[in-house]
Scaffold this motif. Structure first.
Motif, PDB file in Angstrom:
ATOM      1  N   MET A   5       0.839  -1.198   0.000  1.00 43.41           N
ATOM      2  CA  MET A   5       0.000   0.000   0.000  1.00 43.41           C
ATOM      3  C   MET A   5       0.878   1.254   0.000  1.00 43.41           C
ATOM      4  N   VAL A   6       0.234   2.385  -0.241  1.00 39.47           N
ATOM      5  CA  VAL A   6       0.919   3.672  -0.220  1.00 39.47           C
ATOM      6  C   VAL A   6       0.732   4.315   1.144  1.00 39.47           C
ATOM      7  N   ASP A   7       1.833   4.689   1.776  1.00 35.66           N
ATOM      8  CA  ASP A   7       1.812   5.206   3.143  1.00 35.66           C
ATOM      9  C   ASP A   7       2.314   6.648   3.149  1.00 35.66           C
ATOM     10  N   VAL A   8       1.461   7.589   3.538  1.00 37.83           N
ATOM     11  CA  VAL A   8       1.840   9.006   3.550  1.00 37.83           C
ATOM     12  C   VAL A   8       2.916   9.292   4.595  1.00 37.83           C
ATOM     13  N   ASN A   9       3.077   8.414   5.579  1.00 32.16           N
ATOM     14  CA  ASN A   9       4.089   8.607   6.619  1.00 32.16           C
ATOM     15  C   ASN A   9       5.447   8.023   6.227  1.00 32.16           C
ATOM     16  N   ASN A  10       5.496   7.339   5.115  1.00 26.92           N
ATOM     17  CA  ASN A  10       6.745   6.760   4.612  1.00 26.92           C
ATOM     18  C   ASN A  10       7.567   7.864   3.956  1.00 26.92           C
ATOM     19  N   PRO A  11       8.860   7.977   4.280  1.00 28.51           N
ATOM     20  CA  PRO A  11       9.689   9.033   3.692  1.00 28.51           C
ATOM     21  C   PRO A  11       9.889   8.891   2.179  1.00 28.51           C
ATOM     22  N   ILE A  12       9.639   7.695   1.639  1.00 25.62           N
ATOM     23  CA  ILE A  12       9.752   7.494   0.185  1.00 25.62           C
ATOM     24  C   ILE A  12       8.613   8.243  -0.502  1.00 25.62           C
ATOM     25  N   PRO A  13       8.889   9.021  -1.539  1.00 24.19           N
ATOM     26  CA  PRO A  13       7.837   9.769  -2.240  1.00 24.19           C
ATOM     27  C   PRO A  13       6.676   8.876  -2.666  1.00 24.19           C
ATOM     28  N   LEU A  14       5.473   9.432  -2.628  1.00 25.92           N
ATOM     29  CA  LEU A  14       4.275   8.648  -2.923  1.00 25.92           C
ATOM     30  C   LEU A  14       4.305   8.031  -4.315  1.00 25.92           C
ATOM     31  N   HIS A  15       4.805   8.788  -5.300  1.00 32.00           N
ATOM     32  CA  HIS A  15       4.778   8.246  -6.662  1.00 32.00           C
ATOM     33  C   HIS A  15       5.716   7.050  -6.808  1.00 32.00           C
ATOM     34  N   LEU A  16       6.808   7.027  -6.034  1.00 31.40           N
ATOM     35  CA  LEU A  16       7.708   5.880  -6.085  1.00 31.40           C
ATOM     36  C   LEU A  16       7.117   4.679  -5.358  1.00 31.40           C
ATOM     37  N   GLN A  17       6.394   4.946  -4.268  1.00 32.61           N
ATOM     38  CA  GLN A  17       5.692   3.858  -3.585  1.00 32.61           C
ATOM     39  C   GLN A  17       4.663   3.222  -4.518  1.00 32.61           C
ATOM     40  N   LEU A  18       3.911   4.096  -5.211  1.00 31.60           N
ATOM     41  CA  LEU A  18       2.889   3.590  -6.128  1.00 31.60           C
ATOM     42  C   LEU A  18       3.523   2.826  -7.280  1.00 31.60           C
ATOM     43  N   LYS A  19       4.620   3.340  -7.793  1.00 40.28           N
ATOM     44  CA  LYS A  19       5.327   2.647  -8.881  1.00 40.28           C
ATOM     45  C   LYS A  19       5.690   1.227  -8.457  1.00 40.28           C
ATOM     46  N   ASP A  20       6.217   1.082  -7.243  1.00 41.16           N
ATOM     47  CA  ASP A  20       6.614  -0.240  -6.762  1.00 41.16           C
ATOM     48  C   ASP A  20       5.409  -1.158  -6.591  1.00 41.16           C
ATOM     49  N   VAL A  21       4.292  -0.599  -6.122  1.00 42.39           N
ATOM     50  CA  VAL A  21       3.079  -1.399  -5.952  1.00 42.39           C
ATOM     51  C   VAL A  21       2.591  -1.918  -7.305  1.00 42.39           C
ATOM     52  N   ILE A  22       2.526  -1.032  -8.289  1.00 45.97           N
ATOM     53  CA  ILE A  22       2.047  -1.431  -9.614  1.00 45.97           C
ATOM     54  C   ILE A  22       2.984  -2.462 -10.236  1.00 45.97           C
ATOM     55  N   ALA A  23       4.313  -2.219 -10.121  1.00 46.64           N
ATOM     56  CA  ALA A  23       5.290  -3.156 -10.687  1.00 46.64           C
ATOM     57  C   ALA A  23       5.152  -4.530 -10.045  1.00 46.64           C
ATOM     58  N   ARG A  24       4.951  -4.545  -8.727  1.00 46.37           N
ATOM     59  CA  ARG A  24       4.813  -5.817  -8.019  1.00 46.37           C
ATOM     60  C   ARG A  24       3.537  -6.550  -8.460  1.00 46.37           C
ATOM     61  N   GLU A  25       2.457  -5.816  -8.633  1.00 47.46           N
ATOM     62  CA  GLU A  25       1.194  -6.439  -9.036  1.00 47.46           C
ATOM     63  C   GLU A  25       1.261  -6.937 -10.479  1.00 47.46           C
ATOM     64  N   ILE A  26       2.006  -6.229 -11.319  1.00 45.24           N
ATOM     65  CA  ILE A  26       2.207  -6.718 -12.691  1.00 45.24           C
ATOM     66  C   ILE A  26       2.987  -8.023 -12.661  1.00 45.24           C
ATOM     67  N   LYS A  27       4.046  -8.066 -11.845  1.00 50.50           N
ATOM     68  CA  LYS A  27       4.862  -9.278 -11.739  1.00 50.50           C
ATOM     69  C   LYS A  27       4.035 -10.446 -11.214  1.00 50.50           C
ATOM     70  N   ASN A  28       3.111 -10.168 -10.296  1.00 53.23           N
ATOM     71  CA  ASN A  28       2.257 -11.211  -9.722  1.00 53.23           C
ATOM     72  C   ASN A  28       1.035 -11.512 -10.578  1.00 53.23           C
ATOM     73  N   GLU A  29       0.992 -10.890 -11.768  1.00 54.57           N
ATOM     74  CA  GLU A  29      -0.070 -11.121 -12.757  1.00 54.57           C
ATOM     75  C   GLU A  29      -1.452 -10.751 -12.239  1.00 54.57           C
ATOM     76  N   VAL A  30      -1.498  -9.696 -11.403  1.00 56.92           N
ATOM     77  CA  VAL A  30      -2.791  -9.164 -10.976  1.00 56.92           C
ATOM     78  C   VAL A  30      -3.516  -8.561 -12.181  1.00 56.92           C
ATOM     79  N   TYR A  31      -2.733  -7.961 -13.091  1.00 59.16           N
ATOM     80  CA  TYR A  31      -3.279  -7.395 -14.324  1.00 59.16           C
ATOM     81  C   TYR A  31      -2.753  -8.218 -15.490  1.00 59.16           C
ATOM     82  N   LYS A  32      -3.585  -8.458 -16.476  1.00 60.39           N
ATOM     83  CA  LYS A  32      -3.194  -9.301 -17.603  1.00 60.39           C
ATOM     84  C   LYS A  32      -2.685  -8.496 -18.792  1.00 60.39           C
ATOM     85  N   GLU A  33      -3.421  -7.445 -19.176  1.00 61.54           N
ATOM     86  CA  GLU A  33      -3.037  -6.682 -20.365  1.00 61.54           C
ATOM     87  C   GLU A  33      -2.799  -5.215 -20.071  1.00 61.54           C
ATOM     88  N   LYS A  34      -3.614  -4.626 -19.226  1.00 66.23           N
ATOM     89  CA  LYS A  34      -3.485  -3.200 -18.930  1.00 66.23           C
ATOM     90  C   LYS A  34      -3.728  -2.953 -17.455  1.00 66.23           C
TER      91      LYS A  34
END
Length: 239
Positions: free
Chosen positions: A1-30
């Motif tokens: 998840m994205v945590d506003v209290n995490n010092p890592i910028p929100l857009h980088l947190q989101l990038k990692d979440v999306i990349a991880r979900e793509i790797k885990n095949e949560v999304y198939k095409e888009k």
């Protein structure tokens, strides 16, 4: 998840979440729309777009005008130029399976400038086709003095990680590397192995590795498919 209290910028947190979900095949095409991501993570459109922009730059996503953001079917391998590491390690860190096919090995005399760099008359050459998830990505050519080359030839060069073998099995300490990256037209033979059209341009990497005393250990030449490999470096402006 994205945590506003995490010092890592929100857009980088989101990038990692999306990349991880793509790797885990949560999304198939888009991936979900910007609005869906905004609502799910309670973040701004700007944050979502920054995250997606990073993933597009890394080749993980591709935007199709009027249709949405799709998952790239052949994401390129990304190599950071901040340290010396093997292609096997780079591909593995991308979550892909590295592979090698031995194309040639033996004593050679050309290119002659390599003999000068290695300070020998004859030198040993190891040529391999490298793959990521079975997709051809590079032709690697390693050059060594005769003694070291013959030692490496005793290993299975289709399964061996050469740099690990040099360091862990042969006790060779690689201290420093000077590297050059350029663009050139691929040879007909390399084009065949890389499964690209003859006359295509490839990324050409040349590298001289030395030990702590400055003694040459390896000269390395590699031709990379530019659609399958990206070199990255992070710099800061000097003040």
């Amino acid at each position: 998840m994205v945590d506003v209290n995490n010092p890592i910028p929100l857009h980088l947190q989101l990038k990692d979440v999306i990349a991880r979900e793509i790797k885990n095949e949560v999304y198939k095409e888009k991936i979900p729309s910007e609005r869906d991501l905004m609502d799910r993570f309670s973040i701004s459109r700007t944050t979502v777009r920054e995250a997606i922009s990073h993933l597009v730059q890394e080749g993980i996503l591709e935007k199709v005008h009027g249709k949405g953001t799709f998952i790239s079917q052949k994401p390129p391998v990304h190599e950071w130029l901040d340290s010396l590491h093997s292609l096997t390690d780079t591909v593995t860190k991308m979550g892909m399976k590295p592979g090698s096919k031995l194309l040639a090995k033996g004593m050679v005399t050309e290119p002659s400038y390599i003999a000068d760099l290695l300070q020998v008359d004859l030198f040993y050459s190891i040529e391999r086709l490298r793959t990521a998830d079975s997709i051809p990505i590079a032709i690697e050519r390693h050059f060594y003095n005769e003694e070291l080359g013959q030692k490496l030839a005793n290993y299975d060069l289709e399964t061996t990680t050469i740099y690990d073998t040099l360091e862990n099995s042969l006790g060779i300490e690689m201290e420093e590397a000077e590297q050059f990256i350029s663009c050139k037209e691929v040879s007909e033979q390399d084009a065949h192995h890389l499964d690209i059209p003859v006359g295509s341009s490839v990324l050409c990497v040349e590298r001289l590795i030395t030990d702590a005393n400055g003694t040459p250990i390896e000269y390395y030449m590699s031709n990379f498919r530019p659609d399958m490999y990206v070199f990255r470096i992070q710099t800061k402006r000097k003040k």
